[in-house]
Design an enzyme around this catalytic site. Sequence first.
Site, PDB file in Angstrom:
ATOM      1  N   LYS A   1     -81.755  57.108 -17.935  1.00 58.36           N
ATOM      2  CA  LYS A   1     -82.889  58.008 -18.180  1.00 58.36           C
ATOM      3  C   LYS A   1     -83.231  58.090 -19.674  1.00 58.36           C
ATOM      4  CE  LYS A   1     -81.714  60.947 -14.223  1.00 58.36           C
ATOM      5  NZ  LYS A   1     -81.591  62.347 -13.786  1.00 58.36           N
TER       6      LYS A   1
ATOM      7  N   TYR B   1     -89.350  61.185  -7.186  1.00 58.19           N
ATOM      8  CA  TYR B   1     -88.751  62.500  -6.944  1.00 58.19           C
ATOM      9  C   TYR B   1     -89.541  63.295  -5.903  1.00 58.19           C
ATOM     10  CZ  TYR B   1     -85.506  61.888 -10.883  1.00 58.19           C
ATOM     11  OH  TYR B   1     -84.495  61.458 -11.714  1.00 58.19           O
TER      12      TYR B   1
ATOM     13  N   PHE C   1     -88.248  73.365 -10.823  1.00 59.30           N
ATOM     14  CA  PHE C   1     -87.874  72.583 -12.003  1.00 59.30           C
ATOM     15  C   PHE C   1     -88.649  71.275 -12.119  1.00 59.30           C
ATOM     16  CE2 PHE C   1     -84.694  71.260  -8.776  1.00 59.30           C
ATOM     17  CZ  PHE C   1     -84.817  69.865  -8.834  1.00 59.30           C
TER      18      PHE C   1
ATOM     19  N   ARG D   1     -72.237  57.019  -7.391  1.00 57.31           N
ATOM     20  CA  ARG D   1     -72.352  58.485  -7.427  1.00 57.31           C
ATOM     21  C   ARG D   1     -71.030  59.105  -7.888  1.00 57.31           C
ATOM     22  NH1 ARG D   1     -77.426  60.926  -6.548  1.00 57.31           N
ATOM     23  NH2 ARG D   1     -76.365  62.643  -5.513  1.00 57.31           N
TER      24      ARG D   1
ATOM     25  N   THR E   1     -74.134  66.491 -10.607  1.00 54.69           N
ATOM     26  CA  THR E   1     -75.462  66.444 -11.239  1.00 54.69           C
ATOM     27  C   THR E   1     -75.456  67.102 -12.617  1.00 54.69           C
ATOM     28  OG1 THR E   1     -76.548  66.478  -9.084  1.00 54.69           O
ATOM     29  CG2 THR E   1     -77.885  67.168 -10.958  1.00 54.69           C
TER      30      THR E   1
ATOM     31  N   ARG F   1     -71.199  61.445 -16.505  1.00 53.83           N
ATOM     32  CA  ARG F   1     -71.823  62.702 -16.959  1.00 53.83           C
ATOM     33  C   ARG F   1     -70.787  63.637 -17.568  1.00 53.83           C
ATOM     34  NH1 ARG F   1     -75.149  63.048 -11.358  1.00 53.83           N
ATOM     35  NH2 ARG F   1     -76.996  61.838 -11.937  1.00 53.83           N
TER      36      ARG F   1
ATOM     37  N   ASN G   1     -79.006  64.389 -17.609  1.00 58.23           N
ATOM     38  CA  ASN G   1     -77.701  63.939 -17.097  1.00 58.23           C
ATOM     39  C   ASN G   1     -77.574  62.424 -17.126  1.00 58.23           C
ATOM     40  OD1 ASN G   1     -79.408  63.325 -15.023  1.00 58.23           O
ATOM     41  ND2 ASN G   1     -78.411  64.602 -13.477  1.00 58.23           N
TER      42      ASN G   1
HETATM   43  P1  CMP Z   1     -81.132  62.981 -10.439  1.00 59.66           P
HETATM   44  O1  CMP Z   1     -79.840  62.511  -9.880  1.00 59.66           O
HETATM   45  O2  CMP Z   1     -82.004  61.987 -11.109  1.00 59.66           O
HETATM   46  O3  CMP Z   1     -81.980  63.690  -9.285  1.00 59.66           O
HETATM   47  C1  CMP Z   1     -82.909  64.710  -9.517  1.00 59.66           C
HETATM   48  C2  CMP Z   1     -82.886  65.178 -10.946  1.00 59.66           C
HETATM   49  O4  CMP Z   1     -83.480  66.430 -11.157  1.00 59.66           O
HETATM   50  C3  CMP Z   1     -81.439  65.366 -11.373  1.00 59.66           C
HETATM   51  O5  CMP Z   1     -80.818  64.123 -11.513  1.00 59.66           O
HETATM   52  C4  CMP Z   1     -81.612  66.185 -12.622  1.00 59.66           C
HETATM   53  O6  CMP Z   1     -82.023  65.390 -13.738  1.00 59.66           O
HETATM   54  C5  CMP Z   1     -82.785  67.064 -12.208  1.00 59.66           C
HETATM   55  N1  CMP Z   1     -82.355  68.364 -11.671  1.00 59.66           N
HETATM   56  C6  CMP Z   1     -81.680  68.614 -10.540  1.00 59.66           C
HETATM   57  N2  CMP Z   1     -81.527  69.934 -10.365  1.00 59.66           N
HETATM   58  C7  CMP Z   1     -82.145  70.520 -11.404  1.00 59.66           C
HETATM   59  C8  CMP Z   1     -82.353  71.861 -11.774  1.00 59.66           C
HETATM   60  N3  CMP Z   1     -81.902  72.872 -11.015  1.00 59.66           N
HETATM   61  N4  CMP Z   1     -83.029  72.094 -12.903  1.00 59.66           N
HETATM   62  C9  CMP Z   1     -83.505  71.072 -13.652  1.00 59.66           C
HETATM   63  N5  CMP Z   1     -83.355  69.762 -13.347  1.00 59.66           N
HETATM   64  C10 CMP Z   1     -82.670  69.497 -12.224  1.00 59.66           C
END
Ligand code: CMP
Length: 154
Positions: A10, A50, A58, A86, A92, A103, A113
Amino acid sequence: MLERSLVLLKPDCVERRLMGSIISRFENKGLNIVAMKMLRVTPDLAKQHYAEHVEKPFYPSLEEFITSAPIVAMAVEGLDVIRLIRDMLGATNGLTAAPGTIRGDYSSSRQMNLVHASDSPESAKRELELYFTADEICDHELRLTPSLRAADEE
Ligand code: CMP
């Protein structure tokens, strides 16, 4: 089972010059990168990628972040690779991700992340098709595969 996962380094990963360190972790594990490119995610691509988060509070901030700088997209192949990557990424939220995970070692943020990876075979298929055409995938068997796993490990 031999699988492929979509992995995204990212914008925070590119900005922090962590691309090499993180790609190394996948290579050191014996995973096979079969496609890779740098690109800028557009708002339209972000909404497709997404889709399950578009209605969440968010999402606007997530879209701003993911479109803020280039990313690197990779197709990564290996046995059970969707679960494996994963596990290598960790939770996350970088703040709670276990030490030793990517991470856990490099991120302290829920949004920044560093890496995205597909979470199921269905997501992997959908996401790989969003980022790569079939002819961009370099299907090849590495000659060192016999040094990485036994022939009956499938
Ligand atoms: P990713 O695995 O790319 O999948 C969805 C992304 O949304 C996640 O990683 C984070 O970068 C982001 N994300 C998930 N939950 C939240 C949250 N509660 N607030 C902000 N960003 C989020």
